[in-house]
Scaffold this motif. Structure first.
Motif, PDB file in Angstrom:
ATOM      1  N   PHE A  64      46.915   4.660  61.363  1.00 48.45           N
ATOM      2  CA  PHE A  64      47.812   5.807  61.552  1.00 48.45           C
ATOM      3  C   PHE A  64      48.913   5.493  62.556  1.00 48.45           C
ATOM      4  O   PHE A  64      49.917   6.175  62.622  1.00 48.45           O
ATOM      5  CB  PHE A  64      47.022   7.066  61.946  1.00 48.45           C
ATOM      6  CG  PHE A  64      46.452   7.057  63.334  1.00 48.45           C
ATOM      7  CD1 PHE A  64      47.255   7.337  64.431  1.00 48.45           C
ATOM      8  CD2 PHE A  64      45.103   6.776  63.555  1.00 48.45           C
ATOM      9  CE1 PHE A  64      46.729   7.333  65.714  1.00 48.45           C
ATOM     10  CE2 PHE A  64      44.573   6.771  64.835  1.00 48.45           C
ATOM     11  CZ  PHE A  64      45.394   7.038  65.915  1.00 48.45           C
ATOM     12  N   GLU A 190      47.462   8.057  57.291  1.00 43.07           N
ATOM     13  CA  GLU A 190      46.197   8.615  57.745  1.00 43.07           C
ATOM     14  C   GLU A 190      45.283   8.889  56.561  1.00 43.07           C
ATOM     15  O   GLU A 190      45.676   9.555  55.605  1.00 43.07           O
ATOM     16  CB  GLU A 190      46.452   9.920  58.518  1.00 43.07           C
ATOM     17  CG  GLU A 190      45.179  10.562  59.025  1.00 43.07           C
ATOM     18  CD  GLU A 190      45.414  11.576  60.127  1.00 43.07           C
ATOM     19  OE1 GLU A 190      46.510  12.171  60.154  1.00 43.07           O
ATOM     20  OE2 GLU A 190      44.508  11.775  60.948  1.00 43.07           O
ATOM     21  N   THR A 206      45.383   9.205  51.230  1.00 38.72           N
ATOM     22  CA  THR A 206      46.082   9.070  52.514  1.00 38.72           C
ATOM     23  C   THR A 206      47.306   9.976  52.545  1.00 38.72           C
ATOM     24  O   THR A 206      47.839  10.351  51.501  1.00 38.72           O
ATOM     25  CB  THR A 206      46.582   7.632  52.740  1.00 38.72           C
ATOM     26  OG1 THR A 206      47.463   7.273  51.666  1.00 38.72           O
ATOM     27  CG2 THR A 206      45.429   6.655  52.815  1.00 38.72           C
ATOM     28  N   GLU A 561      49.413  17.002  61.953  1.00 43.92           N
ATOM     29  CA  GLU A 561      48.440  15.915  62.133  1.00 43.92           C
ATOM     30  C   GLU A 561      47.319  16.355  63.068  1.00 43.92           C
ATOM     31  O   GLU A 561      46.134  16.185  62.792  1.00 43.92           O
ATOM     32  CB  GLU A 561      49.116  14.671  62.734  1.00 43.92           C
ATOM     33  CG  GLU A 561      50.105  13.991  61.805  1.00 43.92           C
ATOM     34  CD  GLU A 561      50.970  12.966  62.555  1.00 43.92           C
ATOM     35  OE1 GLU A 561      50.514  12.429  63.582  1.00 43.92           O
ATOM     36  OE2 GLU A 561      52.110  12.724  62.114  1.00 43.92           O
TER      37      GLU A 561
END
Lengths: 644, 252
Positions: A64, A190, A206, A561
Motif C-alpha cells: 500500500f 491495498e 485490490t 482508506e
C-alpha cells in the motif's frame, strides 16, 4: 474441521530435513506456468517474492506504500538472532530453540520453533552475501550483542537500524527480480479481499490508492505477508498505515485467526506526552545491555520528581531501586519484554513512576558512560540517543531516559500449519501476520529472524508442494466468484462513503484504542473484558451510523482508506477480547490478574490451556467458533518461567 | 495552556496530477510545542474533516524518521529547518507563536505531484531496479564470516546504506539532481567485497536510468548534503563519478 498442524513425525532435529524431502517439487520448466500473489513487501513479503521469482514462478507483489522499501520492517532497530555461536559462548540451534520456546511461555509449537532456529544461520549468510553492512569487529568478522531472554550473545546488528538494512537487502533482491520481469510490482495498492473458488484461494481484490480503481488479480496461491495488528490500540510503535485489513478480510473468508489476544507490550518506549499523540516510539531493547532501569525507592522522592522539585541526579544511589536487577539477579535488565513491561507498570501503579505523568521509569546510562566513555556509547546507540533527544528535547547522555511500555508486536495472527498454509487452502501467511513461532511472548531480535526465515527458507519449499498438487492449469478469472468479490468490495466502499456522520475516523480509532489499552492491555480481568465487549459492540454500531468519510472513491482519499481499516480493527478488537476472556490463565504478554504466582508472575495453567486458540468466523453478529490445536511438548519440560 | 502557539499555514493544495494547484491558508491554533509537525497537520485535518472538507493529503508512515515516506518542503527547506531530521521527527518547538509556515510538496519533474503534498517517487525505485543489488539468489552463499571486511570499510558502507530514499536531496537541488541518492547505493556496493563482481556494470546502469528519469546534473552546490536527514556525504557523488568513468574506460 479438525486442525492439522502437519508437524512431521520423527526426532526434532530431523523434522524439517525429512519434510523437505517429502514435499513435492515443481519441475523447473513448469514453474513459469504458476502465478503467485504476495501481499505486503516487508521482510517476509519481499524475501518470499524474490525467492519465489528466483525459482521461476511468476510473482505479483502488492504494497500500500509508495515503494516496497517503506514497509514497517524498516523501523526494526536492535537486531536479528542467529545460532551462529561466533562468540564461542555456548550457543547452539538447540539453545536458540529452547530460549524461544521458553521466552514464548510454552505456547508455541516445538517443530516450528526448532526449524526457525535451524534456518537462522542461513539468514545471516544470505544477508551478508546481499551486501548488508552488519556491524563488524576490528578483525573484520561479524559482531554480536546480547538481547533480552538469552544469556548468550547471538544478535547481529547494523547500528540501531538492523531492520532497515535487512529490508533494503530483501528489497534489492526483489528489485533484481522486478528488473528481470519475474515480479510485477503493484505499489499504492491495498488488498481488500481474497477470492475463494471451489474452497481454494485463487485471487485477491485490490484498490488502487491513486485512482480508486478496484481490480481483481488471480493466482495459484496467495501469500499474506501483511504484518501485525498493534494499531488496534491506536497508539503503538507501528507505522501509521499498519493495519489488519488483509488478514481480517481473509479471516472472514475462512482463514482461522489464532491467539489474537497475544500482544507484546514493549518495555522501552518514549512515554506519551499528550492527547495529540499519533504514535509511540520505541527505544531498542539493546539499550538494556548498557542502560540500568530504576525508580526511587520511596513514594515521596517519586512525587518530588513528578513535580519537578528534584531531578534524577539528585536521587542518591542508596535511594534508587534498580528493581529488575534486584528481583531477577541472573538476567537483570535483560529479562524478556513481558516481564520488564509488567514490572514497569507495577512500580508506576505503586506511585513510584517518574516524569510529569508518573507513567515512566528511568533507563540510565551514567554507569556505562563512566565505564566505556561517551564515544563508545554513542557508537553503539548514537542514532537512538539522537531520536530520543529529538522527541523529548532532553539529552540522554546527561539525564536518564524516561521510558514506559507501549504496544509493539502481535504474536497472534492467522493460523497456519507447518507449511505456513492457513485453514483456507492456497492461502499462506508469513511473518508477523501469522501466529506461528513466538507463542505468548516474542523475544527481542526474533521478529526479523522469523520474517526472513518464512520468506527465504520456508515458503520456497512448502508452496511448491501445494502447487504441484493442484497442477499448472491457468486460473480462470472469469469465474463468477471474482466478479462477486469485487462487487462486494465496491459495495462496502460505497457504504462507507455514504455515511455522512458527525465523528471522525480518528475519534473512533482513539476510542477503540482506549478500550483495548484499558481492558485488554498489560493486565486483564474477566470483569474488565466483559465490559470491553459491550463497549466495542456499541462503538461498532455507532461507527456504521455516525462516522464521517469525506471525498470520493475515484481519487486519492486517505479518509476512506483509514475508515476501512478502522472498521476492521473494531471487529478484530471484539475477537481479541473474546480470546482474552477464554484464556483464563496468564502466559507471556497475556496477563490475567486472576492467575498469578504469589510473587506476581504470570501463572500458566498447562492442563487447561496448552493449546492454540484458532477462531472461525461465523458471520456478522455471530460468535466465532473456537477450535483448539493441542500443543505437544516432547523435548522441553514445561516449567514456571524463571529469570531469577 | 502556556506555551501553546497560534500559527498560519500556507499549504499547497492540488486535486490531482492534472489539475493546477494553489496555496490555501489555514489557521493552526493551540499547537503544543511537544507535537511533531505531522501531528500539527493531523489537528488541522481533524478540523477539516469535521467540516466535511477534504483533508490535506501528505505521505507519512513510520513517524520514526526511517521509512522515508514523509516529505514536505517547509519554509523553503526539505524536511524543514532542523538539520539531520525528517519532517516526522521535526517538533513544533522549532517554531514560534504567530509564525507563518509555508508547506509545499517536493518540486521536481521526476517527482510529479499526485495530490496536495503527495508526490510520485517511483523513479527512485526504477533506478534501484536498474542495478542496486548484488546478483545472488537465495541459498548457496558462503558462510557470513568467510570474507572478513575491515571495520572501517564496513562502517563506511553502512553510512552510505543509511539513505532512506526520501528524495530530499532532489528537492533541495536547484537542478533536481538525484546524484546523492544514487551515489549512496553505488558506494555501498563499491566498498564491499560482495559488490565487486558487478561494480562497474551497476554504476553504469544506475546512472543511465537516473538520466532517463529526468533528474538534473550535479553542479556541486552541496545543498543535498545540507538537507539530507541522514547526513549522506557528497563524497559518495565523487565515488560514483569515479565508478562511472571507470565503467566507461573498461568498456572502451
Amino acid at each position: 474441521m479438525k486442525l492439522d498442524a502437519k508437524i512431521p513425525e520423527g526426532p526434532l532435529a530431523e523434522k524439517w530435513n525429512k519434510h523437505k524431502f517429502d514435499l513435492k517439487l515443481v519441475n523447473p520448466a513448469n514453474k513459469r506456468k504458476y502465478d503467485v500473489i504476495v501481499v505486503g513487501t516487508g521482510l517476509a513479503g519481499a524475501s518470499a517474492a524474490a525467492s519465489l521469482a528466483e525459482l521461476g514462478y511468476n510473482v505479483k507483489a502488492f504494497c500500500f506504500q509508495d515503494s516496497p522499501r517503506r514497509a514497517h520492517s524498516i523501523a526494526a532497530q536492535g537486531g536479528i538472532n542467529a545460532a551462529k555461536n561466533y562468540p564461542n559462548d555456548g550457543d547452539s540451534v538447540y539453545r536458540l530453540f529452547y530460549d524461544t520456546i521458553k521466552g514464548g511461555d510454552y505456547r508455541s509449537r516445538e517443530g516450528n520453533v526448532y526449524r526457525l532456529a535451524e534456518v537462522s544461520v542461513n539468514i545471516i549468510d544470505q544477508c551478508v552475501a546481499q551486501g548488508v553492512p552488519f556491524a563488524r569487529e576490528y578483525g573484520g568478522l561479524l559482531d554480536n550483542r546480547s538481547f533480552g531472554g538469552a544469556q548468550v550473545s547471538r544478535t547481529f546488528y547494523a547500528k540501531g537500524q538492523t531492520g532497515q538494512q535487512l529490508l533494503l537487502g530483501a528489497y534489492s533482491a526483489l528489485n533484481r527480480q522486478i528488473e528481470l520481469g519475474k515480479v510485477k510490482m503493484y505499489t499504492r495498492s491495498e488488498m481488500l479481499d481474497v477470492v475463494v473458488v471451489d474452497g481454494k484461494a485463487q485471487g485477491i481484490i485490490t484498490r488502487n490508492l491513486i485512482t480508486g480503481q478496484v481490480d481483481t488479480h488471480s493466482g495459484h496461491a496467495v501469500l499474506l505477508c501483511t504484518g501485525g495488528y498493534g494499531n488496534v490500540f491506536y497508539l503503538s510503535t507501528n507505522a501509521m498505515g499498519s493495519n489488519v485489513t488483509a488478514a481480517w478480510r481473509a479471516h472472514k473468508k475462512g482463514a482461522y485467526f489464532a491467539n489474537p489476544c497475544y500482544t507484546q507490550i514493549h518495555p522501552t518506549c518514549i512515554p506519551v506526552t499528550g492527547d495529540h499523540q499519533s504514535k509511540l516510539t520505541l527505544m531498542s531493547e539493546s539499550l538494556r545491555n548498557d542502560g540500568r532501569v530504576w525508580v526511587p525507592k520511596t513514594l515521596e522522592l517519586s512525587q518530588k520528581l513528578q513535580k519537578g522539585e528534584l531531578k534524577a541526579k539528585d536521587i542518591k544511589e542508596a535511594d534508587r531501586d534498580y528493581y529488575l536487577e534486584r528481583k531477577y539477579p541472573s538476567f537483570g535488565n535483560l529479562v524478556p519484554r513481558d516481564v520488564a513491561s509488567r514490572n514497569a507498570k507495577q512500580v508506576c501503579d505503586e506511585g513510584r513512576g517518574v516524569g510529569k505523568s508518573g507513567l515512566a521509569v528511568y533507563l540510565d546510562f551514567a554507569d556505562s558512560i563512566g565505564r566505556l566513555g561517551q564515544p563508545a556509547v554513542a557508537a553503539k546507540y548514537g542514532n537512538l540517543f539522537d531520536m530520543y533527544q529529538q522527541i523529548t528535547d532532553e539529552n540522554p547522555y546527561e539525564v536518564p531516559m524516561r521510558i514506559y511500555p507501549a504496544v509493539h508486536y502481535t504474536m497472534g495472527g492467522l493460523w497456519v500449519d507447518y507449511n505456513l498454509m492457513t485453514s483456507l487452502p492456497g492461502l499462506y501467511c508469513l511473518g508477523e501476520a501469522n501466529f506461528s513461532d513466538h507463542g505468548a511472548n516474542r523475544l527481542g531480535a526474533s521478529a526479523l529472524m522469523q520474517g526472513l526465515a518464512d520468506g527465504y527458507f520456508v515458503i520456497p519449499y512448502t508452496v511448491g508442494d501445494y502447487l504441484a498438487n493442484i497442477g499448472p492449469a491457468p486460473i480462470d478469472a472469469s469465474r463468477p466468484e471474482f466478479a462477486k468479490a469485487k462487487a462486494e468490495v465496491e459495495e462496502k466502499i460505497k457504504t462507507l462513503l455514504s455515511l455522512n456522520g458527525t465523528r471522525t475516523v480518528d475519534e473512533y480509532h482513539r476510542d477503540l484504542g482506549h478500550i483495548m489499552w484499558e481492558y485488554c492491555g498489560m493486565s486483564r480481568t474477566a470483569e474488565g473484558l466483559q465490559k470491553a465487549k459491550g463497549l466495542i459492540a456499541d462503538l461498532r454500531n455507532s461507527f456504521w451510523k455516525d462516522v464521517i468519510v469525506v471525498g470520493e472513491n475515484e481519487e486519492v482519499n486517505q479518509s476512506l482508506e483509514k475508515a476501512g481499516r478502522v472498521a476492521d480493527f473494531i471487529e478484530l478488537g471484539e475477537l481479541m477480547v473474546d480470546d482474552a476472556l477464554n484464556r483464563s490463565e496468564s502466559c507471556g504478554g497475556h496477563f490475567r490478574e486472576e492467575s498469578q504466582t504469589p510473587e506476581g508472575e504470570a501463572l500458566r495453567k498447562d492442563d487447561e490451556f496448552a493449546y492454540v486458540a484458532a477462531w472461525e468466523f461465523k458471520g456478522i453478529n455471530m460468535p466465532e467458533a473456537l477450535h483448539k490445536e493441542e500443543l505437544i511438548f516432547e523435548n522441553v519440560k514445561l516449567t514456571q518461567r524463571s529469570y531469577k | 495552556m502556556s506555551g501553546h502557539m497560534n500559527l498560519t499555514l500556507k499549504v499547497w493544495r492540488q486535486k490531482n496530477s492534472t489539475t493546477p494547484g494553489k496555496f490555501v491558508t489555514y489557521k493552526a491554533d493551540e499547537i503544543s510545542p511537544d507535537m511533531s509537525f505531522l501531528e500539527m497537520l493531523d489537528v488541522v485535518n481533524e478540523d477539516l474533516v469535521k467540516k466535511k472538507e477534504d483533508p490535506i493529503h501528505f505521505d507519512h508512515d513510520c513517524r520514526e524518521g526511517i521509512c522515508g515516506m514523509c516529505s514536505l518542503v517547509i519554509n523553503g527547506e526539505p524536511h524543514g529547518p532542523k538539520r539531520a531530521t525528517t519532517t516526522c521527527q521535526l517538533h513544533m518547538r522549532s517554531f514560534s507563536d504567530k509564525d507563518t509556515i509555508v508547506i509545499e510538496p517536493w518540486r521536481a519533474t521526476a517527482f510529479p505531484v499526485v495530490k496536495d503534498l503527495v508526490t510520485n517517487r517511483s523513479s527512485f525505485d526504477r533506478i534501484q531496479q536498474a542495478g542496486g543489488y548484488v546478483s545472488v539468489g537465495t541459498g548457496g552463499v558462503p558462510d557470513a564470516n568467510e570474507i572478513p571486511i575491515s571495520k572501517v570499510i564496513a562502517d563506511e558502507a553502512m553510512s552510505s546504506a543509511t539513505c532512506i530514499g526520501c528524495g530530499a536531496c532532489v528537492a533541495a537541488c536547484k537542478n533536481a539532481s538525484a546524484m546523492l541518492f544514487v551515489s549512496a547505493k553505488i558506494s555501498q556496493f563499491a566498498l564491499l567485497p560482495q559488490g565487486q563482481p558487478e561494480r562497474y556494470a551497476r554504476a553504469e546502469a544506475m546512472v543511465l536510468q537516473m538520466d532517463e528519469e529526468g533528474f538534473g546534473g550535479c553542479t556541486n552546490t552541496y545543498a543535498c548534503e545540507a538537507q539530507c536527514p541522514k547526513e549522506i556525504k557528497v563524497t559518495n557523488i565523487a565515488r560514483m563519478n569515479r565508478e562511472f568513468f571507470n565503467a566507461e574506460l573498461i568498456k572502451s
